[in-house]
Design an enzyme around this catalytic site. Structure first.
Site, short mmCIF file in Angstrom:
data_model
loop_
_atom_site.label_atom_id
_atom_site.label_comp_id
_atom_site.label_asym_id
_atom_site.label_seq_id
_atom_site.Cartn_x
_atom_site.Cartn_y
_atom_site.Cartn_z
N SER A 16 24.56 -25.82 63.63
CA SER A 16 25.93 -26.02 62.67
C SER A 16 26.69 -26.68 63.33
O SER A 16 26.74 -26.63 64.89
CB SER A 16 26.33 -24.65 62.31
OG SER A 16 27.55 -24.77 61.84
N GLU A 17 27.64 -27.39 63.03
CA GLU A 17 28.64 -28.19 63.63
C GLU A 17 29.58 -27.42 64.64
O GLU A 17 30.04 -27.86 65.79
CB GLU A 17 29.72 -28.99 62.98
CG GLU A 17 28.78 -30.29 62.07
CD GLU A 17 28.49 -31.23 63.03
OE1 GLU A 17 29.23 -31.71 64.13
OE2 GLU A 17 27.49 -31.94 62.75
#
Length: 194
Positions: free
Chosen positions: A158-159
């Site tokens: 995930s970012e």
């Protein structure tokens, strides 16, 4: 006022413009645990931006759920050393709120999703993953594709830094400290790909 361009330097044959690191007078940090000296530990995705921000403040104030005696946190488990922390506040009456509650829908019949254009795009994106693949998912539709991977092993990031991002959790197993970059509750998938 016009911005002054940073110093130009070359590293490994590539040119870069140097910029000063972000800083602030105060850094307000939310941590899971601190010892009496101020060494901090974060839980799950709370380790994403709290750690660099704690080191960027002239004065860092950490709100923690628990304060433990000095020595109770092993040195290798410390996320932010006490030298960066000037104040520790133990929160009382702490209640973790889930900003966007999202859980896996129990399938009824053959479809768990609607046939909206958005949902068709999410399903189609999930078909692009291949066994053994590593992928960094952006916010929005890409992040949702994690819910429709089955029968293969894919390591997702995930970012906000979660490596091993999984689908939404089942109802009742939500962890308010484990959120994806879209601020939705997610699950962690252990993997041996790293």
């Amino acid at each position: 006022q016009r911005r002054v361009r940073g110093e130009e330097r070359s590293f490994g044959g590539r040119d870069y413009i140097m910029e000063e690191a972000i800083s602030g007078d105060f850094a307000l940090i939310k941590a899971y645990k601190a010892d009496e000296a101020g060494n901090l530990i974060f839980r799950q995705s709370a380790n994403n931006f709290n750690q660099p921000m704690a080191t960027a403040g002239k004065i860092t104030i950490a709100e923690v759920e628990e304060v433990v005696p000095l020595g109770a946190i092993a040195p290798e488990d410390v996320h932010v050393p006490c030298i960066y922390v000037q104040r520790v506040l133990k929160c009382t009456g702490h209640q973790k709120r889930i900003e966007k509650l999202t859980v896996l829908k129990e399938e009824t019949g053959s479809k768990a999703l609607s046939d909206s254009p958005r949902d068709r795009i999410i399903k189609r994106a999930a078909l692009e993953f291949q066994d053994g693949m590593f992928a960094n998912l952006g916010i929005g539709i890409p992040m949702m594709a994690a819910n429709y991977i089955s029968g293969i092993t894919v390591t997702l990031q995930s970012e906000n830094g979660i490596l091993g991002l999984g689908p939404f959790p089942r109802s009742g197993s939500e962890d308010p400290d484990l959120i994806n970059a879209g601020k939705k509750i997610t699950a962690f998938v252990p993997n041996d790909g790293c």
